[in-house]
Design a protein around this motif. Structure first.
Motif, PDB file in Angstrom:
ATOM      1  N   MET A  15       0.831  -1.197   0.000  1.00  0.00           N
ATOM      2  CA  MET A  15       0.000   0.000   0.000  1.00  0.00           C
ATOM      3  C   MET A  15       0.869   1.251   0.000  1.00  0.00           C
ATOM      4  O   MET A  15       0.635   2.195  -0.767  1.00  0.00           O
ATOM      5  N   LEU A  16       1.907   1.263   0.839  1.00  0.00           N
ATOM      6  CA  LEU A  16       2.793   2.430   0.889  1.00  0.00           C
ATOM      7  C   LEU A  16       3.530   2.629  -0.429  1.00  0.00           C
ATOM      8  O   LEU A  16       3.718   3.771  -0.881  1.00  0.00           O
ATOM      9  N   ALA A  17       3.938   1.529  -1.077  1.00  0.00           N
ATOM     10  CA  ALA A  17       4.595   1.646  -2.375  1.00  0.00           C
ATOM     11  C   ALA A  17       3.651   2.255  -3.404  1.00  0.00           C
ATOM     12  O   ALA A  17       4.057   3.093  -4.226  1.00  0.00           O
ATOM     13  N   LEU A  18       2.375   1.863  -3.353  1.00  0.00           N
ATOM     14  CA  LEU A  18       1.388   2.446  -4.270  1.00  0.00           C
ATOM     15  C   LEU A  18       1.162   3.927  -3.963  1.00  0.00           C
ATOM     16  O   LEU A  18       1.071   4.750  -4.881  1.00  0.00           O
ATOM     17  N   LEU A  19       1.069   4.273  -2.685  1.00  0.00           N
ATOM     18  CA  LEU A  19       0.878   5.679  -2.325  1.00  0.00           C
ATOM     19  C   LEU A  19       2.057   6.530  -2.789  1.00  0.00           C
ATOM     20  O   LEU A  19       1.866   7.633  -3.319  1.00  0.00           O
ATOM     21  N   ASP A  20       3.270   6.033  -2.578  1.00  0.00           N
ATOM     22  CA  ASP A  20       4.462   6.766  -3.031  1.00  0.00           C
ATOM     23  C   ASP A  20       4.379   7.034  -4.529  1.00  0.00           C
ATOM     24  O   ASP A  20       4.658   8.144  -4.995  1.00  0.00           O
ATOM     25  N   SER A  21       4.000   6.006  -5.284  1.00  0.00           N
ATOM     26  CA  SER A  21       3.936   6.139  -6.737  1.00  0.00           C
ATOM     27  C   SER A  21       2.883   7.153  -7.150  1.00  0.00           C
ATOM     28  O   SER A  21       3.110   7.981  -8.042  1.00  0.00           O
ATOM     29  N   MET A  22       1.717   7.110  -6.491  1.00  0.00           N
ATOM     30  CA  MET A  22       0.632   8.013  -6.898  1.00  0.00           C
ATOM     31  C   MET A  22       0.910   9.469  -6.560  1.00  0.00           C
ATOM     32  O   MET A  22       0.212  10.367  -7.054  1.00  0.00           O
ATOM     33  N   GLU A  23       1.930   9.711  -5.730  1.00  0.00           N
ATOM     34  CA  GLU A  23       2.322  11.094  -5.436  1.00  0.00           C
ATOM     35  C   GLU A  23       3.197  11.691  -6.536  1.00  0.00           C
ATOM     36  O   GLU A  23       3.423  12.911  -6.558  1.00  0.00           O
ATOM     37  N   GLU A  24       3.664  10.854  -7.453  1.00  0.00           N
ATOM     38  CA  GLU A  24       4.551  11.340  -8.507  1.00  0.00           C
ATOM     39  C   GLU A  24       3.770  12.199  -9.503  1.00  0.00           C
ATOM     40  O   GLU A  24       2.603  11.915  -9.795  1.00  0.00           O
ATOM     41  N   PRO A  25       4.407  13.255 -10.035  1.00  0.00           N
ATOM     42  CA  PRO A  25       3.718  14.143 -10.985  1.00  0.00           C
ATOM     43  C   PRO A  25       3.208  13.368 -12.198  1.00  0.00           C
ATOM     44  O   PRO A  25       3.886  12.471 -12.718  1.00  0.00           O
ATOM     45  N   GLY A  26       2.013  13.705 -12.635  1.00  0.00           N
ATOM     46  CA  GLY A  26       1.466  13.107 -13.850  1.00  0.00           C
ATOM     47  C   GLY A  26       0.883  11.726 -13.680  1.00  0.00           C
ATOM     48  O   GLY A  26       0.497  11.095 -14.672  1.00  0.00           O
ATOM     49  N   HIS A  27       0.800  11.236 -12.445  1.00  0.00           N
ATOM     50  CA  HIS A  27       0.243   9.886 -12.253  1.00  0.00           C
ATOM     51  C   HIS A  27      -1.248   9.908 -12.578  1.00  0.00           C
ATOM     52  O   HIS A  27      -1.961  10.835 -12.180  1.00  0.00           O
ATOM     53  N   TYR A 179       4.116  -3.580  -8.466  1.00  0.00           N
ATOM     54  CA  TYR A 179       2.725  -3.148  -8.315  1.00  0.00           C
ATOM     55  C   TYR A 179       2.542  -1.681  -8.743  1.00  0.00           C
ATOM     56  O   TYR A 179       1.623  -1.364  -9.516  1.00  0.00           O
ATOM     57  N   PRO A 180       3.398  -0.766  -8.285  1.00  0.00           N
ATOM     58  CA  PRO A 180       3.243   0.617  -8.748  1.00  0.00           C
ATOM     59  C   PRO A 180       3.389   0.764 -10.263  1.00  0.00           C
ATOM     60  O   PRO A 180       2.667   1.555 -10.882  1.00  0.00           O
ATOM     61  N   ALA A 181       4.313   0.009 -10.864  1.00  0.00           N
ATOM     62  CA  ALA A 181       4.504   0.100 -12.315  1.00  0.00           C
ATOM     63  C   ALA A 181       3.257  -0.351 -13.062  1.00  0.00           C
ATOM     64  O   ALA A 181       2.845   0.259 -14.061  1.00  0.00           O
ATOM     65  N   VAL A 182       2.644  -1.432 -12.578  1.00  0.00           N
ATOM     66  CA  VAL A 182       1.429  -1.928 -13.222  1.00  0.00           C
ATOM     67  C   VAL A 182       0.280  -0.944 -13.028  1.00  0.00           C
ATOM     68  O   VAL A 182      -0.455  -0.639 -13.972  1.00  0.00           O
ATOM     69  N   LEU A 183       0.109  -0.438 -11.804  1.00  0.00           N
ATOM     70  CA  LEU A 183      -0.999   0.481 -11.553  1.00  0.00           C
ATOM     71  C   LEU A 183      -0.899   1.716 -12.438  1.00  0.00           C
ATOM     72  O   LEU A 183      -1.905   2.160 -13.009  1.00  0.00           O
ATOM     73  N   ARG A 184       0.288   2.280 -12.556  1.00  0.00           N
ATOM     74  CA  ARG A 184       0.454   3.487 -13.376  1.00  0.00           C
ATOM     75  C   ARG A 184       0.012   3.213 -14.817  1.00  0.00           C
ATOM     76  O   ARG A 184      -0.720   4.004 -15.419  1.00  0.00           O
ATOM     77  N   ARG A 185       0.446   2.080 -15.357  1.00  0.00           N
ATOM     78  CA  ARG A 185       0.100   1.746 -16.740  1.00  0.00           C
ATOM     79  C   ARG A 185      -1.389   1.438 -16.877  1.00  0.00           C
ATOM     80  O   ARG A 185      -2.056   1.907 -17.801  1.00  0.00           O
ATOM     81  N   TYR A 186      -1.911   0.656 -15.948  1.00  0.00           N
ATOM     82  CA  TYR A 186      -3.301   0.203 -16.014  1.00  0.00           C
ATOM     83  C   TYR A 186      -4.275   1.369 -15.841  1.00  0.00           C
ATOM     84  O   TYR A 186      -5.290   1.462 -16.540  1.00  0.00           O
ATOM     85  N   ALA A 187      -3.974   2.262 -14.914  1.00  0.00           N
ATOM     86  CA  ALA A 187      -4.855   3.407 -14.667  1.00  0.00           C
ATOM     87  C   ALA A 187      -4.904   4.343 -15.863  1.00  0.00           C
ATOM     88  O   ALA A 187      -5.876   5.089 -16.041  1.00  0.00           O
ATOM     89  N   ALA A 188      -3.883   4.294 -16.687  1.00  0.00           N
ATOM     90  CA  ALA A 188      -3.846   5.111 -17.901  1.00  0.00           C
ATOM     91  C   ALA A 188      -4.539   4.413 -19.072  1.00  0.00           C
ATOM     92  O   ALA A 188      -4.548   4.931 -20.195  1.00  0.00           O
ATOM     93  N   GLY A 189      -5.091   3.209 -18.810  1.00  0.00           N
ATOM     94  CA  GLY A 189      -5.818   2.499 -19.852  1.00  0.00           C
ATOM     95  C   GLY A 189      -4.983   1.546 -20.674  1.00  0.00           C
ATOM     96  O   GLY A 189      -5.443   1.021 -21.697  1.00  0.00           O
ATOM     97  N   ASP A 190      -3.741   1.305 -20.250  1.00  0.00           N
ATOM     98  CA  ASP A 190      -2.822   0.421 -20.974  1.00  0.00           C
ATOM     99  C   ASP A 190      -2.720  -0.903 -20.226  1.00  0.00           C
ATOM    100  O   ASP A 190      -2.207  -0.955 -19.115  1.00  0.00           O
ATOM    101  N   ARG A 191      -3.256  -1.971 -20.819  1.00  0.00           N
ATOM    102  CA  ARG A 191      -3.269  -3.262 -20.140  1.00  0.00           C
ATOM    103  C   ARG A 191      -2.152  -4.200 -20.602  1.00  0.00           C
ATOM    104  O   ARG A 191      -2.176  -5.391 -20.295  1.00  0.00           O
ATOM    105  N   ARG A 192      -1.185  -3.662 -21.311  1.00  0.00           N
ATOM    106  CA  ARG A 192      -0.022  -4.499 -21.659  1.00  0.00           C
ATOM    107  C   ARG A 192       0.731  -4.887 -20.389  1.00  0.00           C
ATOM    108  O   ARG A 192       0.956  -4.031 -19.529  1.00  0.00           O
TER     109      ARG A 192
END
Length: 197
Positions: A15-27, A179-192
């Motif tokens: 969860m903390l790794a995901l929160l850290d990632s979502m704080e990054e600009p442009g997420h 997990y953060p790498a997948v979430l960033r891609r998936y939330a942008a609509g990219d399911r690769r």
């Protein structure tokens, strides 16, 4: 901007790794809730300290009535405006009814290279099988346990003298990257799928 509810049962390291990632600009996603089935889960306090809304809903008062627990959980999640769920060490098996409402919008991370070792004790099972590599998988959640389309995997070598604990520690490090790498891609609509070595 996707609004993500993160469900935990323990310390919440993913969860903390995901929160850290979502704080990054442009997420493309933002956290709207961290919820747990265990009111004592350490991760709740960690999320609250980061300013993320939290909720605790113990499954115990519901006994064996899983649909009633899930209905109450659904109310909490929707009440915080979530349109996506990330399971991050959430130790409750969800029913097909709940999963169906979030099909295509719910992710899970599992500590094995799926389809190997669904369920529990994955590190011990990999060692018992004599595997030379192990790892973790992020997948879409479907009604079948630890099934669903694979969205990413990360691999670690099994080293001589490894114990389930030492192997788990190395896999967890990769979980925090994957997990953060997948979430960033998936939330942008990219399911690769994301593949980490």
């Amino acid at each position: 901007m996707r609004r993500v509810a993160i469900l935990i049962s323990g310390s919440g390291s993913n969860m903390l790794a995901l929160l850290d990632s979502m704080e990054e600009p442009g997420h493309p996603a933002m956290p709207c809730l961290v919820a747990s089935n265990d009111p004592e889960a350490v991760g709740l306090a960690k999320a609250a300290a980061r300013g993320v809304p939290t909720a605790a809903l113990s499954h115990r008062p519901f006994g064996k009535d899983r649909p009633a627990f899930e209905a109450a959980l659904q109310d909490i999640i929707l009440g915080h405006g979530a349109d996506m769920i990330c399971l991050a060490g959430f130790m409750r098996v969800l029913t097909a009814g709940f999963v169906g409402q979030w099909q295509g919008r719910m992710l899970n991370i599992h500590p094995s290279l799926l389809p190997k070792y669904r369920g529990l004790h994955t590190h011990a099972r990999a060692l018992e099988a004599g595997d030379t590599e192990h790892g973790c998988t992020v997948h879409e959640v479907t009604p079948e346990l630890d099934d669903g389309p694979i969205l990413g995997q990360a691999r670690v070598p099994v080293e001589p003298g490894d114990t389930p604990e030492s192997l788990a520690a190395r896999v967890l490090t990769m979980e925090h990257r994957l997990y953060p790498a997948v979430l960033r891609r998936y939330a942008a609509g990219d399911r690769r799928p994301v593949w980490l070595p």
